[in-house]
Motif scaffolding. Sequence first.
Motif, mmCIF file in Angstrom:
data_model
loop_
_atom_site.group_PDB
_atom_site.id
_atom_site.type_symbol
_atom_site.label_atom_id
_atom_site.label_comp_id
_atom_site.label_asym_id
_atom_site.label_seq_id
_atom_site.Cartn_x
_atom_site.Cartn_y
_atom_site.Cartn_z
ATOM 1 N N GLU A 62 -26.184 -5.423 53.574
ATOM 2 C CA GLU A 62 -26.868 -4.780 52.441
ATOM 3 C C GLU A 62 -28.387 -4.973 52.579
ATOM 4 O OE1 GLU A 62 -25.079 -2.986 50.135
ATOM 5 O OE2 GLU A 62 -23.371 -3.520 51.429
ATOM 6 N N SER A 63 -28.816 -6.185 52.931
ATOM 7 C CA SER A 63 -30.261 -6.438 53.094
ATOM 8 C C SER A 63 -30.832 -5.588 54.224
ATOM 9 C CB SER A 63 -30.547 -7.888 53.456
ATOM 10 O OG SER A 63 -30.016 -8.729 52.537
ATOM 11 N N VAL A 64 -30.075 -5.508 55.322
ATOM 12 C CA VAL A 64 -30.566 -4.731 56.465
ATOM 13 C C VAL A 64 -30.724 -3.260 56.062
ATOM 14 C CG1 VAL A 64 -29.901 -3.850 58.758
ATOM 15 C CG2 VAL A 64 -29.754 -6.284 58.272
ATOM 16 N N LYS A 65 -29.730 -2.749 55.341
ATOM 17 C CA LYS A 65 -29.805 -1.341 54.892
ATOM 18 C C LYS A 65 -31.043 -1.121 54.030
ATOM 19 C CE LYS A 65 -24.967 0.078 54.715
ATOM 20 N NZ LYS A 65 -23.823 -0.046 53.815
ATOM 21 N N ALA A 66 -31.299 -2.076 53.112
ATOM 22 C CA ALA A 66 -32.445 -1.938 52.211
ATOM 23 C C ALA A 66 -33.753 -1.945 53.006
ATOM 24 C CB ALA A 66 -32.435 -3.066 51.194
ATOM 25 N N ILE A 115 -21.867 -10.449 65.750
ATOM 26 C CA ILE A 115 -22.139 -10.640 64.323
ATOM 27 C C ILE A 115 -23.329 -9.775 63.895
ATOM 28 C CG2 ILE A 115 -22.906 -12.357 62.602
ATOM 29 C CD1 ILE A 115 -21.224 -14.437 64.270
ATOM 30 N N LEU A 116 -24.390 -9.786 64.718
ATOM 31 C CA LEU A 116 -25.588 -9.005 64.379
ATOM 32 C C LEU A 116 -25.287 -7.517 64.316
ATOM 33 C CD1 LEU A 116 -28.215 -10.924 66.501
ATOM 34 C CD2 LEU A 116 -28.250 -10.660 64.014
ATOM 35 N N SER A 117 -24.458 -7.075 65.243
ATOM 36 C CA SER A 117 -24.168 -5.659 65.267
ATOM 37 C C SER A 117 -23.299 -5.281 64.071
ATOM 38 C CB SER A 117 -23.557 -5.343 66.628
ATOM 39 O OG SER A 117 -22.603 -4.419 66.575
ATOM 40 N N GLU A 118 -22.398 -6.169 63.662
ATOM 41 C CA GLU A 118 -21.583 -5.957 62.461
ATOM 42 C C GLU A 118 -22.491 -5.884 61.223
ATOM 43 O OE1 GLU A 118 -17.439 -5.760 61.291
ATOM 44 O OE2 GLU A 118 -18.535 -5.459 63.115
ATOM 45 N N ILE A 119 -23.559 -6.671 61.251
ATOM 46 C CA ILE A 119 -24.496 -6.694 60.125
ATOM 47 C C ILE A 119 -25.317 -5.398 60.058
ATOM 48 C CG2 ILE A 119 -26.664 -7.831 59.405
ATOM 49 C CD1 ILE A 119 -25.373 -10.493 60.178
ATOM 50 N N GLY A 120 -25.372 -4.689 61.172
ATOM 51 C CA GLY A 120 -26.074 -3.406 61.150
ATOM 52 C C GLY A 120 -27.308 -3.343 62.026
ATOM 53 N N TYR A 121 -27.621 -4.447 62.707
ATOM 54 C CA TYR A 121 -28.773 -4.424 63.623
ATOM 55 C C TYR A 121 -28.423 -3.615 64.870
ATOM 56 C CZ TYR A 121 -31.399 -8.237 61.359
ATOM 57 O OH TYR A 121 -32.113 -9.005 60.499
ATOM 58 N N GLN A 122 -29.435 -2.937 65.417
ATOM 59 C CA GLN A 122 -29.278 -2.336 66.738
ATOM 60 C C GLN A 122 -29.618 -3.403 67.755
ATOM 61 O OE1 GLN A 122 -31.730 1.011 67.782
ATOM 62 N NE2 GLN A 122 -30.448 2.355 66.530
ATOM 63 N N ILE A 123 -28.714 -3.679 68.691
ATOM 64 C CA ILE A 123 -28.968 -4.763 69.638
ATOM 65 C C ILE A 123 -29.795 -4.221 70.803
ATOM 66 C CG2 ILE A 123 -27.894 -6.556 71.073
ATOM 67 C CD1 ILE A 123 -27.189 -6.754 68.077
#
Length: 482
Positions: A33-37, A68-76
Amino acid sequence: MDKKFDLDKIEFCKEPPIQEPDRQYYYMKKCRESVKAQEAALGRPLTACVQNFGCQMNARDSEKLRGILSEIGYQIIDTEEADFVIYNTCTVRENANLKVYGHLGTLGHRKRKNPHMLIGLCGCMMQEPQVVEKLKTSYRFVDLIFGTHNLYKFAELLCLAMDSDRTIIDIWKDTDKIVEDLPCQRKYAFKSGVNIMFGCNNFCSYCIVPYVRGRERSRNPEDIVNEIERLAKDGVVEVMLLGQNVNSYGKNLETPITFAELLRRVEQIDGIERIRFMTSHPKDLSDELIEVMKDSKKICPHMHLPLQSGSSRLLKIMNRKYTKEQYLTLVEKLRAAVPDISLTTDIIVGFPGETEEDFQETLDVVRQARYDSAFTFIYSKRTGTPAAAMENQVPEDVVKDRFDRLLELVQQISKEMSSRLEGQTVPVLVEEVNTHDKGYMTGRLANNLLVHFPGDEALLGKIVKVHLAQGKGFYYMGEMVQ
Ligand code: SAH
Ligand code: SF4
Ligand code: F3S
Protein backbone atom coordinates in the motif's frame (compact mmCIF):
# COMPACT_ATOMS: atom_id res chain seq x y z
CA MET A 1 8.53 -16.98 -8.44
CA ASP A 2 7.89 -19.84 -6.00
CA LYS A 3 4.51 -18.62 -4.72
CA LYS A 4 2.00 -20.09 -2.32
CA PHE A 5 0.19 -17.03 -0.97
CA ASP A 6 -1.97 -14.44 -2.71
CA LEU A 7 -1.70 -10.97 -1.18
CA ASP A 8 -4.95 -9.86 -2.78
CA LYS A 9 -6.78 -12.37 -0.62
CA ILE A 10 -5.34 -11.04 2.64
CA GLU A 11 -7.83 -9.01 4.71
CA PHE A 12 -6.48 -6.18 6.83
CA CYS A 13 -7.81 -7.25 10.19
CA LYS A 14 -7.06 -5.24 13.34
CA GLU A 15 -4.08 -7.26 14.49
CA PRO A 16 -1.46 -8.84 12.24
CA PRO A 17 -1.42 -12.66 12.42
CA ILE A 18 0.96 -14.22 14.97
CA GLN A 19 1.64 -17.26 12.83
CA GLU A 20 4.51 -17.24 10.28
CA PRO A 21 4.73 -16.84 7.36
CA ASP A 22 1.13 -15.44 7.37
CA ARG A 23 2.33 -12.51 9.46
CA GLN A 24 4.93 -11.58 6.83
CA TYR A 25 2.41 -11.77 3.99
CA TYR A 26 0.23 -9.36 5.97
CA TYR A 27 3.17 -6.93 6.17
CA MET A 28 4.00 -7.42 2.50
CA LYS A 29 0.50 -6.26 1.71
CA LYS A 30 0.90 -3.30 4.08
CA CYS A 31 4.20 -2.28 2.44
CA ARG A 32 2.54 -2.68 -0.94
CA GLU A 33 0.00 0.00 0.00
CA SER A 34 2.84 2.43 0.87
CA VAL A 35 4.65 1.62 -2.36
CA LYS A 36 1.48 2.25 -4.38
CA ALA A 37 0.97 5.60 -2.64
CA GLN A 38 4.56 6.66 -3.31
CA GLU A 39 4.33 5.57 -6.93
CA ALA A 40 1.20 7.67 -7.36
CA ALA A 41 2.98 10.68 -5.84
CA LEU A 42 6.12 10.26 -7.95
CA GLY A 43 4.27 9.22 -11.11
CA ARG A 44 6.63 6.30 -11.74
CA PRO A 45 7.30 2.79 -10.50
CA LEU A 46 9.54 2.30 -7.46
CA THR A 47 12.70 0.27 -7.93
CA ALA A 48 14.73 -1.90 -5.55
CA CYS A 49 18.18 -3.43 -5.74
CA VAL A 50 19.58 -6.27 -3.61
CA GLN A 51 23.37 -6.50 -3.69
CA ASN A 52 24.95 -9.69 -2.56
CA PHE A 53 28.44 -9.80 -1.04
CA GLY A 54 28.67 -13.36 0.22
CA CYS A 55 28.56 -17.05 -0.50
CA GLN A 56 25.89 -19.12 -2.21
CA MET A 57 23.81 -19.21 0.94
CA ASN A 58 23.81 -15.44 0.99
CA ALA A 59 22.92 -15.41 -2.68
CA ARG A 60 19.95 -17.65 -1.94
CA ASP A 61 18.90 -15.32 0.90
CA SER A 62 19.10 -12.44 -1.57
CA GLU A 63 16.67 -14.28 -3.84
CA LYS A 64 14.26 -14.40 -0.90
CA LEU A 65 14.70 -10.66 -0.30
CA ARG A 66 14.00 -10.01 -4.00
CA GLY A 67 10.95 -12.25 -3.83
CA ILE A 68 9.58 -10.27 -0.91
CA LEU A 69 10.38 -6.91 -2.54
CA SER A 70 8.77 -7.90 -5.76
CA GLU A 71 5.65 -9.09 -3.89
CA ILE A 72 5.59 -5.67 -2.22
CA GLY A 73 5.46 -4.07 -5.65
CA TYR A 74 9.03 -2.89 -6.24
CA GLN A 75 10.56 -3.34 -9.67
CA ILE A 76 13.77 -5.28 -9.09
CA ILE A 77 16.79 -3.82 -10.86
CA ASP A 78 20.51 -4.68 -10.83
CA THR A 79 21.98 -1.22 -10.33
CA GLU A 80 22.21 0.83 -7.17
CA GLU A 81 20.31 3.71 -8.80
CA ALA A 82 17.25 2.34 -7.04
CA ASP A 83 14.70 3.78 -4.60
CA PHE A 84 15.54 1.04 -2.13
CA VAL A 85 19.02 -0.49 -1.95
CA ILE A 86 19.82 -3.34 0.39
CA TYR A 87 23.23 -4.94 0.90
CA ASN A 88 23.29 -8.56 1.98
CA THR A 89 26.70 -8.63 3.60
CA CYS A 90 29.47 -11.17 4.28
CA THR A 91 32.14 -11.04 6.97
CA VAL A 92 34.13 -14.21 6.35
CA ARG A 93 37.25 -12.14 5.56
CA GLU A 94 38.16 -8.56 6.35
CA ASN A 95 38.03 -7.45 2.69
CA ALA A 96 34.36 -8.49 2.49
CA ASN A 97 33.64 -5.89 5.20
CA LEU A 98 35.78 -3.22 3.57
CA LYS A 99 33.88 -3.63 0.33
CA VAL A 100 30.58 -2.96 2.08
CA TYR A 101 31.87 0.22 3.76
CA GLY A 102 33.20 1.40 0.37
CA HIS A 103 29.84 0.91 -1.34
CA LEU A 104 28.01 2.45 1.59
CA GLY A 105 30.06 5.65 1.29
CA THR A 106 28.96 6.09 -2.33
CA LEU A 107 25.37 5.29 -1.44
CA GLY A 108 25.43 7.94 1.32
CA HIS A 109 26.28 10.59 -1.28
CA ARG A 110 23.40 9.46 -3.46
CA LYS A 111 20.98 9.57 -0.57
CA ARG A 112 21.92 13.17 0.21
CA LYS A 113 20.70 14.09 -3.28
CA ASN A 114 17.69 11.73 -3.13
CA PRO A 115 16.38 11.93 0.43
CA HIS A 116 13.35 9.73 -0.32
CA MET A 117 15.62 6.78 -0.96
CA LEU A 118 15.81 3.89 1.55
CA ILE A 119 18.98 1.99 2.47
CA GLY A 120 19.03 -1.41 4.17
CA LEU A 121 21.78 -3.68 5.47
CA CYS A 122 21.49 -7.31 6.44
CA GLY A 123 23.48 -10.55 6.45
CA CYS A 124 26.45 -11.91 8.33
CA MET A 125 28.32 -8.66 8.99
CA MET A 126 25.32 -7.30 10.90
CA GLN A 127 25.68 -10.09 13.47
CA GLU A 128 28.88 -8.46 14.72
CA PRO A 129 28.13 -5.94 17.50
CA GLN A 130 31.15 -3.74 16.66
CA VAL A 131 29.90 -3.37 13.08
CA VAL A 132 26.46 -2.21 14.20
CA GLU A 133 28.09 0.27 16.62
CA LYS A 134 30.16 1.71 13.78
CA LEU A 135 27.09 1.99 11.55
CA LYS A 136 25.15 3.75 14.31
CA THR A 137 27.82 6.40 14.71
CA SER A 138 29.31 6.87 11.24
CA TYR A 139 26.57 5.74 8.81
CA ARG A 140 23.44 7.21 10.31
CA PHE A 141 21.74 7.50 6.94
CA VAL A 142 21.05 3.74 6.91
CA ASP A 143 17.30 3.11 7.39
CA LEU A 144 17.15 -0.57 8.20
CA ILE A 145 19.56 -3.07 9.77
CA PHE A 146 18.80 -6.71 10.48
CA GLY A 147 20.76 -9.94 10.76
CA THR A 148 20.83 -13.51 9.49
CA HIS A 149 18.40 -15.06 11.99
CA ASN A 150 15.41 -12.82 11.29
CA LEU A 151 15.67 -12.42 7.53
CA TYR A 152 12.16 -13.86 7.27
CA LYS A 153 10.93 -10.70 9.07
CA PHE A 154 12.13 -8.45 6.24
CA ALA A 155 8.62 -7.28 5.23
CA GLU A 156 7.67 -6.44 8.81
CA LEU A 157 10.89 -4.50 9.38
CA LEU A 158 10.65 -2.68 6.05
CA CYS A 159 7.13 -1.62 7.01
CA LEU A 160 8.55 -0.05 10.18
CA ALA A 161 11.40 1.61 8.27
CA MET A 162 8.99 3.13 5.75
CA ASP A 163 7.18 4.91 8.59
CA SER A 164 10.18 5.96 10.66
CA ASP A 165 12.84 8.69 10.55
CA ARG A 166 15.21 6.64 12.67
CA THR A 167 17.27 3.59 11.81
CA ILE A 168 15.30 0.39 12.51
CA ILE A 169 17.69 -2.16 14.01
CA ASP A 170 16.72 -5.75 14.79
CA ILE A 171 19.50 -8.26 15.39
CA TRP A 172 19.00 -11.64 17.08
CA LYS A 173 21.79 -13.59 18.72
CA ASP A 174 20.53 -16.99 17.54
CA THR A 175 17.38 -18.83 16.59
CA ASP A 176 16.01 -22.34 16.39
CA LYS A 177 13.30 -21.25 13.98
CA ILE A 178 13.02 -22.03 10.26
CA VAL A 179 10.25 -20.15 8.46
CA GLU A 180 9.09 -21.93 5.29
CA ASP A 181 7.17 -20.68 2.27
CA LEU A 182 8.42 -17.14 1.82
CA PRO A 183 8.41 -15.75 -1.70
CA CYS A 184 11.60 -16.07 -3.71
CA GLN A 185 12.74 -14.61 -7.00
CA ARG A 186 15.29 -16.83 -8.69
CA LYS A 187 18.19 -15.46 -10.67
CA TYR A 188 17.92 -18.35 -13.15
CA ALA A 189 14.65 -19.88 -14.36
CA PHE A 190 16.22 -23.30 -14.84
CA LYS A 191 18.47 -23.78 -11.81
CA SER A 192 18.19 -22.98 -8.14
CA GLY A 193 19.95 -23.18 -4.81
CA VAL A 194 18.00 -24.95 -2.08
CA ASN A 195 18.92 -24.52 1.59
CA ILE A 196 18.94 -27.85 3.33
CA MET A 197 20.39 -26.53 6.58
CA PHE A 198 21.37 -23.30 8.26
CA GLY A 199 24.18 -22.38 10.64
CA CYS A 200 27.33 -24.28 11.57
CA ASN A 201 28.51 -26.17 14.67
CA ASN A 202 32.09 -26.80 13.65
CA PHE A 203 33.92 -23.79 14.99
CA CYS A 204 37.00 -24.08 12.82
CA SER A 205 39.33 -21.84 14.80
CA TYR A 206 39.78 -19.21 12.05
CA CYS A 207 36.15 -18.97 11.01
CA ILE A 208 33.46 -16.48 11.99
CA VAL A 209 30.55 -18.25 10.31
CA PRO A 210 29.33 -20.17 13.41
CA TYR A 211 29.18 -16.88 15.33
CA VAL A 212 27.18 -15.03 12.70
CA ARG A 213 25.02 -17.86 11.37
CA GLY A 214 24.26 -19.59 14.66
CA ARG A 215 23.84 -23.28 15.47
CA GLU A 216 23.27 -25.90 12.84
CA ARG A 217 19.60 -26.48 11.96
CA SER A 218 18.44 -28.90 9.28
CA ARG A 219 15.22 -28.44 7.36
CA ASN A 220 12.79 -31.33 7.35
CA PRO A 221 13.38 -33.61 4.37
CA GLU A 222 9.70 -33.33 3.42
CA ASP A 223 9.97 -29.52 3.20
CA ILE A 224 13.07 -29.81 1.04
CA VAL A 225 11.51 -32.38 -1.29
CA ASN A 226 8.31 -30.32 -1.56
CA GLU A 227 10.30 -27.22 -2.45
CA ILE A 228 12.29 -29.08 -5.10
CA GLU A 229 9.11 -30.61 -6.55
CA ARG A 230 7.64 -27.12 -6.84
CA LEU A 231 10.84 -25.87 -8.46
CA ALA A 232 10.80 -28.76 -10.94
CA LYS A 233 7.20 -27.91 -11.88
CA ASP A 234 8.36 -24.35 -12.41
CA GLY A 235 10.99 -25.42 -14.96
CA VAL A 236 14.06 -25.96 -12.76
CA VAL A 237 16.30 -28.79 -13.98
CA GLU A 238 19.27 -28.34 -11.65
CA VAL A 239 19.36 -27.89 -7.88
CA MET A 240 22.29 -27.04 -5.65
CA LEU A 241 21.71 -28.24 -2.09
CA LEU A 242 23.22 -25.67 0.25
CA GLY A 243 24.67 -25.85 3.76
CA GLN A 244 27.94 -25.02 5.53
CA ASN A 245 28.48 -28.72 6.10
CA VAL A 246 25.97 -30.73 4.08
CA ASN A 247 27.56 -33.99 5.23
CA SER A 248 26.16 -33.50 8.71
CA TYR A 249 22.66 -32.81 7.36
CA GLY A 250 19.81 -34.37 9.32
CA LYS A 251 21.81 -35.52 12.34
CA ASN A 252 19.83 -33.34 14.75
CA LEU A 253 16.37 -33.82 13.29
CA GLU A 254 13.71 -35.49 15.43
CA THR A 255 13.85 -38.40 13.01
CA PRO A 256 17.50 -38.33 11.94
CA ILE A 257 18.32 -38.91 8.29
CA THR A 258 21.64 -38.90 6.47
CA PHE A 259 22.64 -36.56 3.67
CA ALA A 260 23.06 -39.58 1.42
CA GLU A 261 19.44 -40.59 2.11
CA LEU A 262 18.25 -37.06 1.32
CA LEU A 263 20.09 -37.26 -2.00
CA ARG A 264 18.34 -40.55 -2.78
CA ARG A 265 14.99 -38.85 -2.23
CA VAL A 266 15.90 -35.82 -4.34
CA GLU A 267 17.05 -38.16 -7.11
CA GLN A 268 13.45 -39.50 -7.33
CA ILE A 269 12.01 -36.10 -8.23
CA ASP A 270 10.81 -35.97 -11.84
CA GLY A 271 12.10 -33.09 -13.89
CA ILE A 272 15.30 -32.62 -11.85
CA GLU A 273 18.20 -33.64 -14.08
CA ARG A 274 21.20 -32.43 -12.12
CA ILE A 275 21.93 -32.37 -8.42
CA ARG A 276 24.84 -30.48 -6.89
CA PHE A 277 25.70 -29.71 -3.28
CA MET A 278 27.91 -27.42 -1.27
CA THR A 279 29.86 -27.58 1.04
CA SER A 280 31.19 -30.98 2.06
CA HIS A 281 33.28 -31.06 5.21
CA PRO A 282 35.86 -33.87 4.88
CA LYS A 283 35.37 -34.98 8.50
CA ASP A 284 31.74 -36.01 7.82
CA LEU A 285 32.03 -37.37 4.29
CA SER A 286 30.61 -40.89 4.55
CA ASP A 287 31.12 -44.03 2.48
CA GLU A 288 27.35 -44.02 2.06
CA LEU A 289 27.57 -40.66 0.27
CA ILE A 290 30.31 -41.96 -2.03
CA GLU A 291 28.10 -44.99 -2.85
CA VAL A 292 25.13 -42.77 -3.63
CA MET A 293 27.27 -40.61 -5.91
CA LYS A 294 28.61 -43.69 -7.65
CA ASP A 295 25.12 -45.09 -8.36
CA SER A 296 23.39 -41.83 -9.16
CA LYS A 297 22.36 -40.70 -12.63
CA LYS A 298 21.69 -37.14 -11.51
CA ILE A 299 24.33 -36.17 -8.95
CA CYS A 300 27.03 -34.24 -10.80
CA PRO A 301 30.52 -35.73 -10.68
CA HIS A 302 31.90 -32.76 -8.79
CA MET A 303 33.02 -32.53 -5.18
CA HIS A 304 34.03 -29.29 -3.50
CA LEU A 305 36.10 -30.56 -0.60
CA PRO A 306 37.77 -27.74 1.34
CA LEU A 307 41.28 -28.69 2.44
CA GLN A 308 42.25 -25.47 4.27
CA SER A 309 45.74 -26.82 4.97
CA GLY A 310 47.76 -29.90 4.09
CA SER A 311 49.56 -29.93 7.42
CA SER A 312 48.04 -32.32 9.98
CA ARG A 313 49.62 -30.21 12.72
CA LEU A 314 47.82 -27.05 11.51
CA LEU A 315 44.59 -28.92 10.74
CA LYS A 316 44.48 -29.86 14.42
CA ILE A 317 44.90 -26.24 15.52
CA MET A 318 42.32 -25.22 12.92
CA ASN A 319 39.93 -27.70 14.60
CA ARG A 320 39.20 -29.37 11.27
CA LYS A 321 39.17 -32.90 12.76
CA TYR A 322 40.93 -34.71 9.90
CA THR A 323 44.57 -35.32 8.99
CA LYS A 324 46.41 -34.93 5.71
CA GLU A 325 46.34 -38.72 5.28
CA GLN A 326 42.62 -39.00 5.99
CA TYR A 327 41.94 -36.27 3.46
CA LEU A 328 44.03 -37.98 0.78
CA THR A 329 42.29 -41.30 1.48
CA LEU A 330 38.96 -39.60 0.84
CA VAL A 331 40.25 -38.24 -2.45
CA GLU A 332 41.36 -41.74 -3.45
CA LYS A 333 37.99 -43.25 -2.54
CA LEU A 334 36.14 -40.57 -4.50
CA ARG A 335 38.32 -41.03 -7.57
CA ALA A 336 37.91 -44.81 -7.39
CA ALA A 337 34.11 -44.60 -7.13
CA VAL A 338 33.54 -41.75 -9.60
CA PRO A 339 36.51 -41.90 -11.99
CA ASP A 340 35.81 -38.66 -13.89
CA ILE A 341 35.02 -36.68 -10.73
CA SER A 342 36.11 -33.09 -10.65
CA LEU A 343 37.60 -32.01 -7.34
CA THR A 344 37.72 -28.43 -6.12
CA THR A 345 38.82 -26.97 -2.81
CA ASP A 346 39.42 -24.01 -0.51
CA ILE A 347 42.87 -23.37 0.94
CA ILE A 348 43.99 -20.83 3.53
CA VAL A 349 47.56 -19.52 3.51
CA GLY A 350 49.16 -17.85 6.50
CA PHE A 351 47.16 -19.35 9.36
CA PRO A 352 48.88 -18.37 12.67
CA GLY A 353 52.04 -20.38 13.21
CA GLU A 354 52.17 -21.74 9.65
CA THR A 355 55.79 -22.72 8.91
CA GLU A 356 57.45 -23.35 5.56
CA GLU A 357 57.17 -27.10 6.36
CA ASP A 358 53.42 -26.78 6.96
CA PHE A 359 53.09 -24.90 3.70
CA GLN A 360 55.07 -27.59 1.84
CA GLU A 361 52.50 -30.12 3.13
CA THR A 362 49.75 -28.04 1.55
CA LEU A 363 51.61 -27.96 -1.77
CA ASP A 364 52.06 -31.71 -1.48
CA VAL A 365 48.30 -32.31 -1.12
CA VAL A 366 47.63 -30.00 -4.08
CA ARG A 367 50.05 -32.08 -6.16
CA GLN A 368 48.48 -35.36 -5.08
CA ALA A 369 44.80 -34.37 -5.16
CA ARG A 370 45.14 -32.59 -8.51
CA TYR A 371 42.28 -30.16 -8.11
CA ASP A 372 40.31 -28.93 -11.10
CA SER A 373 40.30 -25.61 -9.35
CA ALA A 374 41.03 -24.20 -5.92
CA PHE A 375 39.97 -21.05 -4.12
CA THR A 376 43.01 -19.77 -2.30
CA PHE A 377 42.64 -17.30 0.56
CA ILE A 378 45.05 -15.29 2.62
CA TYR A 379 44.25 -15.87 6.29
CA SER A 380 42.17 -13.03 7.65
CA LYS A 381 41.98 -12.36 11.37
CA ARG A 382 38.35 -12.42 12.55
CA THR A 383 37.63 -10.81 15.92
CA GLY A 384 36.18 -13.28 18.39
CA THR A 385 37.57 -16.43 16.78
CA PRO A 386 40.24 -18.46 18.68
CA ALA A 387 42.80 -17.94 15.90
CA ALA A 388 42.58 -14.16 16.19
CA ALA A 389 43.98 -14.42 19.73
CA MET A 390 46.94 -16.59 18.64
CA GLU A 391 50.19 -14.77 19.00
CA ASN A 392 52.25 -16.26 16.19
CA GLN A 393 50.61 -14.45 13.27
CA VAL A 394 52.64 -14.90 10.07
CA PRO A 395 54.30 -11.74 8.62
CA GLU A 396 52.56 -10.31 5.58
CA ASP A 397 55.48 -10.67 3.15
CA VAL A 398 55.92 -14.35 4.03
CA VAL A 399 52.20 -14.99 3.48
CA LYS A 400 52.22 -13.14 0.17
CA ASP A 401 55.18 -15.17 -1.07
CA ARG A 402 53.48 -18.46 -0.11
CA PHE A 403 50.22 -17.34 -1.63
CA ASP A 404 51.91 -16.62 -4.98
CA ARG A 405 53.66 -19.98 -4.99
CA LEU A 406 50.43 -21.81 -4.16
CA LEU A 407 48.50 -19.96 -6.84
CA GLU A 408 51.08 -20.83 -9.46
CA LEU A 409 50.89 -24.54 -8.65
CA VAL A 410 47.09 -24.55 -8.44
CA GLN A 411 46.79 -22.82 -11.81
CA GLN A 412 49.29 -25.09 -13.50
CA ILE A 413 47.47 -28.22 -12.31
CA SER A 414 44.02 -26.89 -13.01
CA LYS A 415 45.08 -26.05 -16.57
CA GLU A 416 46.26 -29.62 -17.08
CA MET A 417 43.15 -31.10 -15.45
CA SER A 418 40.57 -28.98 -17.15
CA SER A 419 41.50 -30.03 -20.69
CA ARG A 420 41.13 -33.73 -19.98
CA LEU A 421 37.72 -34.02 -21.63
CA GLU A 422 38.89 -32.50 -24.92
CA GLY A 423 37.45 -34.40 -27.87
CA GLN A 424 34.51 -35.85 -25.92
CA THR A 425 30.84 -35.08 -26.51
CA VAL A 426 29.05 -34.36 -23.22
CA PRO A 427 25.71 -33.02 -21.96
CA VAL A 428 25.79 -29.37 -20.92
CA LEU A 429 23.20 -27.12 -19.34
CA VAL A 430 22.92 -23.96 -21.44
CA GLU A 431 23.12 -21.13 -18.92
CA GLU A 432 23.93 -17.85 -20.60
CA VAL A 433 24.20 -15.90 -23.80
CA ASN A 434 27.89 -15.29 -24.25
CA THR A 435 28.67 -11.66 -23.51
CA HIS A 436 31.90 -11.47 -25.56
CA ASP A 437 31.00 -13.45 -28.65
CA LYS A 438 27.62 -12.71 -30.20
CA GLY A 439 25.95 -15.86 -31.50
CA TYR A 440 27.63 -17.98 -28.82
CA MET A 441 26.06 -19.59 -25.79
CA THR A 442 27.73 -20.71 -22.56
CA GLY A 443 26.93 -24.10 -21.11
CA ARG A 444 28.01 -25.87 -17.94
CA LEU A 445 29.36 -29.39 -17.92
CA ALA A 446 28.30 -31.75 -15.16
CA ASN A 447 31.80 -31.34 -13.70
CA ASN A 448 31.19 -27.58 -13.41
CA LEU A 449 33.47 -26.40 -16.25
CA LEU A 450 32.12 -24.08 -18.93
CA VAL A 451 31.96 -24.48 -22.71
CA HIS A 452 31.24 -21.76 -25.27
CA PHE A 453 29.58 -22.85 -28.51
CA PRO A 454 27.59 -21.34 -31.38
CA GLY A 455 23.88 -21.25 -30.56
CA ASP A 456 20.99 -18.98 -29.74
CA GLU A 457 18.87 -17.90 -26.82
CA ALA A 458 16.21 -20.53 -27.46
CA LEU A 459 18.63 -23.05 -25.96
CA LEU A 460 18.68 -21.35 -22.53
CA GLY A 461 17.88 -23.78 -19.73
CA LYS A 462 18.11 -26.84 -21.97
CA ILE A 463 20.52 -29.72 -21.58
CA VAL A 464 22.18 -30.33 -24.97
CA LYS A 465 25.11 -32.39 -26.22
CA VAL A 466 28.22 -30.46 -27.04
CA HIS A 467 31.43 -31.67 -28.63
CA LEU A 468 34.36 -30.27 -26.63
CA ALA A 469 36.55 -29.37 -29.56
CA GLN A 470 39.24 -27.38 -27.78
CA GLY A 471 40.35 -27.15 -24.15
CA LYS A 472 41.36 -23.58 -23.40
CA GLY A 473 42.70 -24.02 -19.90
CA PHE A 474 39.74 -23.10 -17.76
CA TYR A 475 36.98 -23.54 -20.34
CA TYR A 476 36.28 -25.24 -23.67
CA MET A 477 35.24 -24.12 -27.13
CA GLY A 478 32.79 -26.56 -28.71
CA GLU A 479 29.95 -27.25 -31.12
CA MET A 480 26.51 -28.53 -30.40
CA VAL A 481 25.76 -32.02 -31.69
CA GLN A 482 22.16 -32.62 -32.80
N1 SAH B 1 31.61 -24.26 5.42
C1 SAH B 1 32.59 -24.27 4.45
C2 SAH B 1 33.30 -22.97 4.23
C3 SAH B 1 32.59 -21.67 4.37
S1 SAH B 1 33.61 -20.25 4.32
C4 SAH B 1 33.65 -25.31 4.86
O1 SAH B 1 33.78 -25.65 5.99
O2 SAH B 1 34.36 -25.71 4.01
C5 SAH B 1 34.42 -20.45 2.76
C6 SAH B 1 35.90 -20.50 2.84
O3 SAH B 1 36.41 -19.29 3.33
C7 SAH B 1 36.47 -21.55 3.78
O4 SAH B 1 36.49 -22.80 3.21
C8 SAH B 1 37.84 -21.01 4.07
O5 SAH B 1 38.79 -21.49 3.15
C9 SAH B 1 37.67 -19.52 3.88
N2 SAH B 1 37.80 -18.81 5.16
C10 SAH B 1 36.99 -18.92 6.23
N3 SAH B 1 37.45 -18.14 7.23
C11 SAH B 1 38.58 -17.54 6.78
C12 SAH B 1 39.51 -16.62 7.34
N4 SAH B 1 39.39 -16.18 8.58
N5 SAH B 1 40.55 -16.21 6.56
C13 SAH B 1 40.69 -16.67 5.30
N6 SAH B 1 39.85 -17.52 4.72
C14 SAH B 1 38.79 -17.96 5.45
FE1 SF4 C 1 33.51 -22.12 8.98
FE2 SF4 C 1 34.40 -24.51 9.55
FE3 SF4 C 1 31.78 -24.01 9.70
FE4 SF4 C 1 32.98 -24.12 7.34
S1 SF4 C 1 32.75 -25.80 8.79
S2 SF4 C 1 31.57 -22.56 8.03
S3 SF4 C 1 35.00 -23.27 7.76
S4 SF4 C 1 33.39 -23.14 10.98
FE1 F3S D 1 30.10 -14.84 4.20
FE2 F3S D 1 28.12 -15.36 5.76
FE3 F3S D 1 28.54 -16.86 3.65
S1 F3S D 1 30.11 -14.70 6.41
S2 F3S D 1 30.73 -16.77 3.42
S3 F3S D 1 28.00 -14.74 3.64
S4 F3S D 1 27.75 -17.53 5.61
